[in-house]
Design an enzyme around this catalytic site. Structure first.
Site, PDB file in Angstrom:
ATOM      1  N   MET A  45       0.860  -1.169   0.000  1.00 55.83           N
ATOM      2  CA  MET A  45       0.000   0.000   0.000  1.00 55.83           C
ATOM      3  C   MET A  45       0.900   1.223   0.000  1.00 55.83           C
ATOM      4  O   MET A  45       1.846   1.295   0.773  1.00 55.83           O
ATOM      5  CB  MET A  45      -0.853  -0.006   1.266  1.00 55.83           C
ATOM      6  N   LEU A  46       0.608   2.137  -0.903  1.00 58.04           N
ATOM      7  CA  LEU A  46       1.455   3.330  -0.988  1.00 58.04           C
ATOM      8  C   LEU A  46       0.606   4.564  -1.275  1.00 58.04           C
ATOM      9  O   LEU A  46      -0.159   4.593  -2.234  1.00 58.04           O
ATOM     10  CB  LEU A  46       2.494   3.161  -2.106  1.00 58.04           C
ATOM     11  N   GLY A  57      -0.387  12.237   4.622  1.00 59.66           N
ATOM     12  CA  GLY A  57      -0.821  13.041   5.769  1.00 59.66           C
ATOM     13  C   GLY A  57      -2.196  13.660   5.605  1.00 59.66           C
ATOM     14  O   GLY A  57      -2.580  14.535   6.370  1.00 59.66           O
ATOM     15  N   HIS A  75      -5.650   9.642   3.224  1.00 53.65           N
ATOM     16  CA  HIS A  75      -6.018   8.776   2.087  1.00 53.65           C
ATOM     17  C   HIS A  75      -5.837   7.293   2.404  1.00 53.65           C
ATOM     18  O   HIS A  75      -6.596   6.453   1.925  1.00 53.65           O
ATOM     19  CB  HIS A  75      -5.209   9.144   0.843  1.00 53.65           C
ATOM     20  N   ALA A 129      -6.369   5.779   5.229  1.00 51.66           N
ATOM     21  CA  ALA A 129      -7.548   5.326   5.987  1.00 51.66           C
ATOM     22  C   ALA A 129      -8.756   5.198   5.062  1.00 51.66           C
ATOM     23  O   ALA A 129      -9.516   4.225   5.143  1.00 51.66           O
ATOM     24  CB  ALA A 129      -7.849   6.310   7.116  1.00 51.66           C
ATOM     25  N   GLU A 171      -0.008  -8.756   4.666  1.00 55.40           N
ATOM     26  CA  GLU A 171       1.265  -9.462   4.579  1.00 55.40           C
ATOM     27  C   GLU A 171       2.336  -8.613   5.256  1.00 55.40           C
ATOM     28  O   GLU A 171       2.561  -7.481   4.853  1.00 55.40           O
ATOM     29  CB  GLU A 171       1.601  -9.651   3.091  1.00 55.40           C
TER      30      GLU A 171
END
EC number: 2.3.1.48
Length: 408
Positions: free
Chosen positions: A230-231, A238, A241, A243, A265
């Protein structure tokens, strides 16, 4: 640096920090290309340039990797003020360019004018896949709300395979142990966040974040989606996004009777904090997590409701319970605080107890001196200190989640 001869000193001047040398950009307007304030740099470059993250052989090295904000069409350029082989025989500079070519797909341009021309095509770019969720974030430059959309895509979407190959290059710079996935495996699902913005009266889309999820098979007829990577891209960090994305993914899988639960993972510390926040937010309206239930302790009803309605497994449901119980506990009341502390510590003590059971088994087959060293490692006083430390750290994490919830 004593003992360095003149030659070594000269050569040392040709070392560059690759995290500083690599300049990344997400470009919307032609003027962004020259604008320093739109540049950001990697957190990591060790996967390409070794553990010391240094490139040798150049002075004033700048590796430009600029992307059009939506479709991620790429400009790749290497610039430097001087190169070591022009001054010294027998010393070769590192193949800086070759390393980048290993991770970026073909089809990039090395010409800035061509890249600027590609910006014109951004007006035709549309997000891939199906729209799951739309939300707004307060405060653009003019204080207006900014609209974001979350999409679910897969490799069957026309053009997505090529786009994803460009997108995943960012993983190398921002996830410490990143690796590229096998896109031919159909069990991967992709979730993407885009910002909607206006340019000359047209609506355009900018890539802001993404997540890959692998759908594991669970006997006999279920799947267990596992969040792999996830990136949130640095210009968008901050702003909440992560969440929004994780919540949208949970809500998407919640509706499927075939999904057992959602896991992750090898989650990073920051991911665990994010997940705590999202799962607590999702669970607080559930009846089994109502304040009057929380004081009775963690129950099967909580585990069941969290799994059936939200695809949250028992271990995560237990953490949610502990956070929500902390929120309704008056910690200035000694009795209530003690009751809470003992319950959390009992759970934390689980691994130590297991260790002790294993010690008993080992006693039968260890020589006395080996046993002594093991027993000293399991010193009770030390155990209590460790346990207290774990408890205090957990409490600090839980309080951060509670503070964040209060800001919603």
């Amino acid at each position: 640096m004593a003992g360095m001869n003149a030659m070594e000193k000269k050569l040392a001047e040709y070392k560059c920090d690759t995290n500083e040398a690599i300049c990344l950009k997400l470009v919307r307007f032609p003027e962004d290309v020259e604008d320093e304030s739109t540049t950001f740099h990697p957190e990591y470059s060790h996967q390409l340039y070794g553990d010391d993250e240094v490139a040798f052989g150049y002075k004033g090295l700048q590796i430009q990797l600029y992307y059009t904000a939506g479709n991620l069409n790429t400009l790749f350029k290497v610039k430097y003020t001087s190169k070591v082989s022009e001054k010294f025989d027998c010393v070769e500079p590192d193949n800086v360019e070759g390393k980048i070519r290993e991770i970026i797909p073909p089809g990039f341009t090395s010409n800035t004018d061509d890249f600027v021309a590609l910006l014109e095509k951004e007006a035709n770019f549309r997000p891939f896949g199906s729209l799951l969720h739309t939300y707004t974030v307060h405060g653009g430059e003019d204080g207006e709300d900014i609209t974001y959309q979350i999409y679910k895509a897969d490799m069957a979407c026309p053009g997505f395979r090529e786009y994803h190959a460009r997108l995943q290059t960012f993983l190398m710079w921002f996830i410490e142990t990143a690796s590229f996935i096998d896109v031919d495996d159909e069990r991967w699902t992709y979730f993407l966040v885009f910002e909607k913005y206006n340019k000359d009266g047209e609506t355009l889309y900018a890539t802001a974040a993404y997540m890959t999820v692998y759908n594991y098979y669970v006997y006999p007829d279920k799947t267990r989606p596992r969040v792999s990577q996830m990136l949130v891209l640095p210009p968008f960090q901050g702003e909440g996004h992560g969440a929004q994305l994780l919540e949208a993914v949970h809500r998407f899988y919640c509706t499927s009777p075939l999904v057992q639960d959602i896991t992750a993972e090898d989650p990073s510390e920051s991911y665990v904090k994010l997940r705590d926040f999202v799962l607590v937010k999702l669970c607080q309206p559930l009846s089994s997590f109502a304040p009057e239930q929380l004081s009775q302790g963690f129950s099967d009803a909580m585990a069941t409701e969290a799994r059936e309605k939200l695809k949250i497994n028992k271990k995560h449901a237990r953490r949610v319970y502990e956070i929500l119980r902390l929120r309704v506990t008056d910690m200035s009341d000694e009795e209530k605080a003690k009751s809470y502390r003992l319950e959390v510590k009992r759970r934390l003590f689980g691994p130590y107890k297991k260790n002790q059971r294993e010690m008993v088994k080992m006693k039968k087959c260890l020589r006395p001196e080996e046993l002594a060293s093991h027993i000293s490692q399991m010193d009770t006083e030390l155990q209590h200190q460790e346990l207290e430390k774990s408890y205090q750290e957990l409490l600090a994490d839980y309080r951060r989640v509670i503070e964040r919830l209060a800001r919603i």
